[in-house]
Design a protein around this motif. Sequence first.
Motif, short mmCIF file in Angstrom:
data_model
loop_
_atom_site.label_atom_id
_atom_site.label_comp_id
_atom_site.label_asym_id
_atom_site.label_seq_id
_atom_site.Cartn_x
_atom_site.Cartn_y
_atom_site.Cartn_z
N ALA A 52 56.37 42.05 37.46
CA ALA A 52 55.46 42.71 38.40
C ALA A 52 54.01 42.33 38.15
O ALA A 52 53.19 42.29 39.08
CB ALA A 52 55.63 44.23 38.33
N ILE A 53 53.66 42.05 36.88
CA ILE A 53 52.26 41.79 36.55
C ILE A 53 52.02 40.41 35.96
O ILE A 53 50.88 40.04 35.69
CB ILE A 53 51.70 42.87 35.59
CG1 ILE A 53 52.51 42.93 34.29
CG2 ILE A 53 51.67 44.23 36.27
CD1 ILE A 53 51.93 43.88 33.24
N GLU A 54 53.08 39.64 35.76
CA GLU A 54 52.92 38.30 35.21
C GLU A 54 52.85 37.26 36.32
O GLU A 54 53.32 37.49 37.44
CB GLU A 54 54.08 37.97 34.27
CG GLU A 54 54.06 38.78 32.97
CD GLU A 54 55.21 38.43 32.05
OE1 GLU A 54 56.18 37.80 32.51
OE2 GLU A 54 55.13 38.79 30.85
N GLU A 55 52.26 36.14 36.01
CA GLU A 55 52.25 35.00 36.93
C GLU A 55 53.17 33.95 36.35
O GLU A 55 52.90 33.38 35.28
CB GLU A 55 50.83 34.45 37.08
CG GLU A 55 50.73 33.25 38.03
CD GLU A 55 51.15 33.57 39.45
OE1 GLU A 55 51.67 32.64 40.12
OE2 GLU A 55 51.01 34.73 39.89
N ASN A 56 54.31 33.70 36.99
CA ASN A 56 55.27 32.73 36.50
C ASN A 56 56.01 32.09 37.68
O ASN A 56 55.75 32.43 38.84
CB ASN A 56 56.25 33.38 35.51
CG ASN A 56 56.98 34.58 36.12
OD1 ASN A 56 57.45 34.52 37.25
ND2 ASN A 56 57.07 35.68 35.37
N LYS A 57 56.90 31.17 37.37
CA LYS A 57 57.57 30.43 38.44
C LYS A 57 58.47 31.31 39.29
O LYS A 57 58.74 30.99 40.46
CB LYS A 57 58.38 29.27 37.85
CG LYS A 57 59.41 29.68 36.80
CD LYS A 57 59.97 28.45 36.11
CE LYS A 57 60.81 28.81 34.91
NZ LYS A 57 61.26 27.61 34.16
N PHE A 58 58.92 32.44 38.74
CA PHE A 58 59.80 33.30 39.52
C PHE A 58 59.03 34.08 40.58
O PHE A 58 59.46 34.15 41.73
CB PHE A 58 60.56 34.24 38.58
CG PHE A 58 61.35 33.52 37.53
CD1 PHE A 58 62.35 32.62 37.89
CD2 PHE A 58 61.08 33.71 36.18
CE1 PHE A 58 63.07 31.93 36.92
CE2 PHE A 58 61.80 33.03 35.21
CZ PHE A 58 62.79 32.13 35.58
N ASP A 143 61.73 52.25 43.35
CA ASP A 143 61.91 51.93 41.93
C ASP A 143 61.51 50.49 41.67
O ASP A 143 61.22 49.72 42.61
CB ASP A 143 63.33 52.23 41.49
CG ASP A 143 64.38 51.43 42.25
OD1 ASP A 143 64.28 50.18 42.27
OD2 ASP A 143 65.28 52.04 42.86
N HIS A 144 61.52 50.08 40.39
CA HIS A 144 60.98 48.76 40.09
C HIS A 144 61.85 47.62 40.61
O HIS A 144 61.36 46.50 40.77
CB HIS A 144 60.71 48.61 38.58
CG HIS A 144 61.88 48.23 37.75
ND1 HIS A 144 62.74 49.15 37.18
CD2 HIS A 144 62.35 47.00 37.37
CE1 HIS A 144 63.66 48.51 36.49
NE2 HIS A 144 63.46 47.21 36.59
N GLY A 145 63.13 47.90 40.90
CA GLY A 145 63.95 46.88 41.53
C GLY A 145 63.42 46.50 42.90
O GLY A 145 63.62 45.37 43.36
N LYS A 151 56.10 43.44 45.87
CA LYS A 151 54.65 43.37 45.75
C LYS A 151 54.13 41.93 45.73
O LYS A 151 52.98 41.66 46.11
CB LYS A 151 54.15 44.12 44.50
CG LYS A 151 54.41 43.43 43.18
CD LYS A 151 53.88 44.24 42.00
CE LYS A 151 52.36 44.30 41.97
NZ LYS A 151 51.76 42.99 41.59
N HIS A 152 54.97 40.99 45.30
CA HIS A 152 54.57 39.59 45.31
C HIS A 152 54.74 38.97 46.70
O HIS A 152 54.02 38.04 47.06
CB HIS A 152 55.39 38.79 44.30
CG HIS A 152 55.13 39.19 42.88
ND1 HIS A 152 53.92 39.03 42.27
CD2 HIS A 152 55.94 39.77 41.95
CE1 HIS A 152 53.98 39.47 41.02
NE2 HIS A 152 55.19 39.93 40.81
N MET A 153 55.66 39.50 47.47
CA MET A 153 55.91 38.99 48.82
C MET A 153 54.90 39.54 49.82
O MET A 153 54.43 38.82 50.70
CB MET A 153 57.34 39.34 49.23
CG MET A 153 58.41 38.79 48.31
SD MET A 153 60.03 39.51 48.62
CE MET A 153 60.39 38.86 50.26
N TYR A 154 54.58 40.82 49.66
CA TYR A 154 53.66 41.50 50.59
C TYR A 154 52.65 42.29 49.78
O TYR A 154 52.72 43.51 49.68
CB TYR A 154 54.45 42.38 51.57
CG TYR A 154 55.49 41.58 52.33
CD1 TYR A 154 55.10 40.74 53.37
CD2 TYR A 154 56.83 41.59 51.95
CE1 TYR A 154 56.03 39.95 54.04
CE2 TYR A 154 57.76 40.80 52.61
CZ TYR A 154 57.35 39.98 53.65
OH TYR A 154 58.27 39.19 54.31
N PRO A 155 51.68 41.58 49.16
CA PRO A 155 50.76 42.22 48.22
C PRO A 155 49.83 43.26 48.85
O PRO A 155 49.28 44.10 48.12
CB PRO A 155 49.97 41.03 47.65
CG PRO A 155 50.11 39.94 48.66
CD PRO A 155 51.46 40.12 49.26
#
Length: 294
Positions: A52-58, A143-145, A151-155
């Motif tokens: 949720a808070i990291e920037e990675n390839k996923f 929930d976090h799922g 949140k990454h798709m629609y920030p």
Amino acid sequence: MKRKDFMLKMLAALPATSIAMNLTELKTLAGSLEATPKMPVLFLGHGSPMNAIEENKFVQGFRKISNGIESPKAILCISAHWETQGTKVTAMQNPRTIHDFGGFPKTLYEVQYPAPGNPQLAKEVSEISKTSGIQLDESWGLDHGAWSVIKHMYPQADVPVIQLSLDYAKTPQQHYELAKELTPLRSKGILIVGSGNLVHNLGAIDWRKLNESYAFDWAKEASAKMNRFILNGDHQNLIAYKKHGKAFELAIPTPEHYLPLLYVLALQQKNETVYLFNDEPLGGSLTMTSVRIG
């Protein structure tokens, strides 16, 4: 005359005292019934809440996939992290952000994802099934799922989100059949998202390799078979996952992270394309494999 315009015209002709909803609500109701081009469906491997808070390839993969999808009217998410007796759908106007995990940095608990709900859509979902009674829920939230990936798709949190729970008493086949009844929503601008992980055995994780693309032999075997079944449209072998031996038994020690896949597969139509992304293992016993259909 379009159905939406007809409904608004008829309602506008009623005496003001007989109309319990304001004009904005009427437009929302009419819009929820309006046909749209068919939306794709997604299964997202959500992995650690830290995504949720990291920037990675996923998370980059989540953003990339959303960039190729027309903005939805709303999202219906089936998350591994909401199991209930019976099937429920969130029906509140402003769902809370649920931090349903422990042992993570304070910054993760401070994250809020204030996407609105959609009570009208929830009501429509509650009435859509002929085989399962779907109950309206006012207590859960996101929930976090759900929020850690959406949140990454629609920030901007400007797309309404509702959640559908997993009834722990249902068989895999029953989950699949319930999901089929959601098919009409795809043509109403609703993006249906399943969130879990195909291989998910936290008890077997090699924590030293949690951030490495690494899989135990049994995880490789299970993942390869799952991917082959998904790409070949072999839903029955995925529904009957318990018959595939030790590798699948280790990959799916409990079903909640796997079942959201069945909701997505059930919505696949004839000749629709299937695309895998984020297809990598982590820590030996977890895969981030995600699926787009349509």
